[in-house]
Design an enzyme around this catalytic site. Sequence first.
Site, PDB file in Angstrom:
ATOM      1  N   CYS A   1      28.922  37.262 -18.831  1.00 26.19           N
ATOM      2  CA  CYS A   1      30.283  36.710 -18.848  1.00 26.19           C
ATOM      3  C   CYS A   1      30.262  35.280 -19.380  1.00 26.19           C
ATOM      4  CB  CYS A   1      30.895  36.708 -17.444  1.00 26.19           C
ATOM      5  SG  CYS A   1      31.115  38.344 -16.725  1.00 26.19           S
TER       6      CYS A   1
ATOM      7  N   CYS B   1      28.029  36.133 -13.225  1.00 23.81           N
ATOM      8  CA  CYS B   1      27.659  37.076 -14.296  1.00 23.81           C
ATOM      9  C   CYS B   1      27.175  36.331 -15.544  1.00 23.81           C
ATOM     10  CB  CYS B   1      28.883  37.941 -14.623  1.00 23.81           C
ATOM     11  SG  CYS B   1      28.743  38.937 -16.114  1.00 23.81           S
TER      12      CYS B   1
END
Length: 265
Positions: free
Chosen positions: A39, A36
């Site tokens: 993230c 991600c």
Amino acid sequence: MAAPVVIESISHWNSTLRSAKQEKKTIFVDFFATWCGPCSAIAPVFEHLAAEFSNAVFLKVDVDKLQPIAQKYKVTAMPTFYTIKEEGPVDSVQGADRSALRDMVAKHAIRPSTVNHPPLPEKAEKLKVDGNTAFAEGDFVQAFLCYSRALDVAPGSAVLLVNRAHTLMKMVKMEGTTKADRNKYRRKALEDCLVAVPQDDGKWAKAWLRLAEASLLSAEEESIEEFPIHKRAMKRKERIAGAEEALKAAIEHSEGKIKEGACTS
């Protein structure tokens, strides 16, 4: 410098949460995925917050590696951040929103206190730990007894007084408690806070926060009923005003970063 703890297994998760709750610390969790991009982008912010608010516990959970935990907290997008306290999850932020994440942490955490409490005698410290454990397990009567016994050994300890006051406030809400006992617990909680607050030169934010909470409890209708009818409105107003002043002091002595429902020490 404090850094987030990367959770390696479900047993690691359970033991880390249990330990944090026993120590009365707020927990912040970053549910992330290695693939991600957002993230990875927000990870340095989470790390910085962990260093800034070192009195809290910051955890990272890989949602692919630990799917049962992610499912339990209904994580459907990454990153998702949770705030967890003794009663369970209390707040969350979804997405790599730096401002929202910082606001959530600032709302629920408190910067390390500059107040250094004197160490407790060994027996009192053990009783305090036993009281913290009982509190975390919801056994407030046992926690109260432990803190009271510890105070017999270390009279006037601000930490023990504040812990006992917090416990008494929980006891007010226990099912089956009589009105007479609820009012007794309110009075005693307020008394403990009033003794604790002047210690440490009146600079311990948690003592002021507990005083604010105890003052609000003492302003509840059934507590005010102890006074003649013509004095009740005035008493309620006085106690609410006292709670407001105590909260202002708590914010002042925590540099404006006060933790809602701060736990025992």
